[in-house]
Write an enzyme that holds these catalytic residues in place. Structure first.
Site, PDB file in Angstrom:
ATOM      1  N   ARG A  22      11.840  -5.729   1.962  1.00  0.00           N
ATOM      2  CA  ARG A  22      10.592  -5.961   1.217  1.00  0.00           C
ATOM      3  C   ARG A  22      10.893  -6.376  -0.216  1.00  0.00           C
ATOM      4  NH1 ARG A  22       8.185  -0.534   1.260  1.00  0.00           N
ATOM      5  NH2 ARG A  22       6.620  -1.423  -0.091  1.00  0.00           N
ATOM      6  N   ASP A  40      13.422   2.849   7.033  1.00  0.00           N
ATOM      7  CA  ASP A  40      12.988   2.636   5.642  1.00  0.00           C
ATOM      8  C   ASP A  40      14.118   2.036   4.810  1.00  0.00           C
ATOM      9  OD1 ASP A  40      11.071   2.797   3.461  1.00  0.00           O
ATOM     10  OD2 ASP A  40      12.429   4.287   2.633  1.00  0.00           O
ATOM     11  N   HIS A  71       7.113  12.300  -5.562  1.00  0.00           N
ATOM     12  CA  HIS A  71       7.528  10.901  -5.413  1.00  0.00           C
ATOM     13  C   HIS A  71       6.562  10.030  -6.204  1.00  0.00           C
ATOM     14  CE1 HIS A  71      10.157   8.221  -3.043  1.00  0.00           C
ATOM     15  NE2 HIS A  71       9.197   7.328  -3.238  1.00  0.00           N
ATOM     16  N   LYS A  73      10.040   9.098   4.432  1.00  0.00           N
ATOM     17  CA  LYS A  73      11.147   9.791   3.746  1.00  0.00           C
ATOM     18  C   LYS A  73      10.797  11.251   3.515  1.00  0.00           C
ATOM     19  CE  LYS A  73      11.657   6.777   0.171  1.00  0.00           C
ATOM     20  NZ  LYS A  73      11.155   5.458   0.497  1.00  0.00           N
ATOM     21  N   SER A  94       6.578   3.935   3.863  1.00  0.00           N
ATOM     22  CA  SER A  94       7.900   4.063   3.248  1.00  0.00           C
ATOM     23  C   SER A  94       8.053   5.432   2.590  1.00  0.00           C
ATOM     24  CB  SER A  94       8.068   2.941   2.217  1.00  0.00           C
ATOM     25  OG  SER A  94       9.158   3.189   1.375  1.00  0.00           O
TER      26      SER A  94
HETATM   27  N1  URA Z   1       8.535   4.116  -3.257  1.00  0.00           N
HETATM   28  C1  URA Z   1       8.978   4.067  -1.971  1.00  0.00           C
HETATM   29  O1  URA Z   1       9.721   4.945  -1.524  1.00  0.00           O
HETATM   30  N2  URA Z   1       8.562   3.065  -1.202  1.00  0.00           N
HETATM   31  C2  URA Z   1       7.736   2.090  -1.630  1.00  0.00           C
HETATM   32  O2  URA Z   1       7.392   1.221  -0.867  1.00  0.00           O
HETATM   33  C3  URA Z   1       7.292   2.135  -2.975  1.00  0.00           C
HETATM   34  C4  URA Z   1       7.704   3.162  -3.773  1.00  0.00           C
END
Ligand code: URA
Length: 434
Positions: free
Chosen positions: A168, A161, A82, A187, A183
């Protein structure tokens, strides 16, 4: 308990308890707390921060707002990647099939465009027919068949999220270390991965502008990930300039395919292979990340990742032949060019300015309900270090509409800096945090 007291406690810099976070964020996901109170709370977090204990509690509350994907029954190893968000950052699309070709299973749960940065889901959805909202069973079946699947948060999986991420994006509360940490990791914990490689960006096009801030974010992610039982490696990488030569939803799908065919630009390939090497290492396919990188280079040259990428398009509802057919032509008719304003060298292409201009072009969103354009974006013909003469083509630009194009063009021109001497080469990978 009252939401307003929790907001006041955070505004006063107090550490919130798990129960308070459960009340506010669990309640938000359940539809009992309104957007305006959660955005006030997010702004208080933005200014006051959170302790590591609070960040871990928030991550757990978000994770528990929905169900988890149960990957039992599928043979691992499970490793995902990620990014904390950048401009032109399409490495996930390239990495997932590379790792899958090594026998690593990649359960990838991604996000949409956030602020001025691009989103993997928006890029994938630019492929006609491609579905990114997969029911858990289908997600699992595709991982079992293709080695990887890409999906988004749903109303069942990390719904907190899904809501908070969108809120956000439009309430100026993206650039917060605890909110980014919770966040991303909610996930990742929900999707069932065991290993996680993180690309933590710093620089003008990242949420963390300075490398020191990026390092703090990386530390928060690695430590909170460990508290959740994940093995995490983070790379701190430079996002002062867009990654690769394309920024835009379908444009980035195309560039990912170029990379899988051995025609990727050097900066994008460098970051991709460094991340891929670490995925190979975490997946037990190499003794260290250097060997991991060599293994990934070899599998890429063999062509299997490209085949897996095309196979995944089919599995998730798209038509790979159609993608190959429209490649190079799937562009908005509203277009323009940006040409060099000086002789010399391009000494920088400011990723933040490009990212903001791309939102105007229709690549990202100004409001939660905005639709993004699959066919808008920018293609670069000269990145930093290129020798240019005034009038040379620097960028081709495509916009969803004429108004957006007019708004973006001055920003695109302004994003380019010139020098009379060759600029020093940027070091893209600053350090590893694990
Ligand atoms: N990627 C995400 O999943 N969340 C964030 O807040 C920033 C980048």
């Amino acid at each position: 308990m009252r939401a307003v007291d929790i907001i006041m406690n955070k505004r006063a810099g107090k550490e919130l308890t798990r129960q308070e976070l459960e009340f506010l964020i669990g309640g938000y996901a359940a539809g009992n707390i309104p957007d305006y109170q959660v955005s006030a709370w997010a702004m208080a977090v933005f200014f006051m921060g959170m302790t590591p204990i609070e960040t871990a509690a928030l991550t757990r509350v978000m994770l528990e707002s929905g169900s988890k994907i149960d990957l039992s029954g599928i043979q691992g190893p499970f490793v995902d990647k990620h990014s904390t968000g950048g401009v032109g950052d399409k490495t996930s699309l390239i990495l997932a099939p590379i790792a899958a070709s090594l026998g690593i299973r990649v359960p990838m749960m991604s996000g949409r465009a956030l602020g001025h940065t691009g989103g993997t889901l928006d890029k994938l959805e630019s492929i006609p027919g491609y579905r990114t909202s997969l029911p858990a069973d289908e997600f699992k079946n595709i991982i079992a068949a293709d080695g990887f699947a890409m999906t988004g948060q749903t109303k069942d999986i990390v719904p907190a999220d899904r809501l908070l991420y969108a809120l956000r994006d439009v309430s100026a509360t993206v650039e917060s270390i605890p909110l980014i940490t919770a966040s991303i990791l909610s996930k990742k914990a929900a999707e069932g991965t065991k290993g996680l490689v993180l690309d933590v960006k710093f620089g003008s096009g990242a949420f963390m502008k300075e490398s020191a801030e990026g390092k703090k974010l990386a530390r928060s992610l690695v430590d909170t990930g460990a508290a959740l039982g994940l093995s995490v490696i983070a790379l701190l990488t430079d996002m002062n300039e867009p990654l690769g030569n394309m920024v835009g939803n379908f444009l980035e799908v195309e560039e990912s395919l170029d990379c899988l065919e051995g025609k990727g630009p050097a900066d994008l390939m460098e970051v991709t292979l460094e991340l891929a090497g670490r995925m190979a290492f975490l997946g037990g396919k190499a003794k260290d990340s250097a060997e991991g990188r060599r293994v990934c280079e070899k599998t890429l040259a063999g062509g299997q990742p490209r085949e897996l990428f095309l196979r995944n398009i089919k599995s998730q509802g798209g038509n790979p032949d159609e993608v190959l057919r429209i490649r190079g032509n799937y562009r908005s008719p509203v277009s323009a060019e940006v040409r060099a304003g000086s002789n010399g060298y391009t000494s920088g292409i400011d990723a933040w300015k490009i990212g903001h201009a791309c939102v105007q072009l229709g690549v990202g969103r100004n409001r939660t309900e905005d639709k993004v354009s699959p066919v808008a974006g920018v293609q670069f013909f000269a990145k930093s270090g290129a020798k240019v003469t005034a009038g040379d083509l620097l960028m081709k630009v495509w916009a969803a509409d004429r108004e957006g194009l007019q708004a973006a063009l001055p920003q695109l021109n302004d994003a380019v800096a010139y020098s009379q001497t060759m600029p020093a080469k940027r070091n893209l990978i600053l350090e590893e945090i694990s």
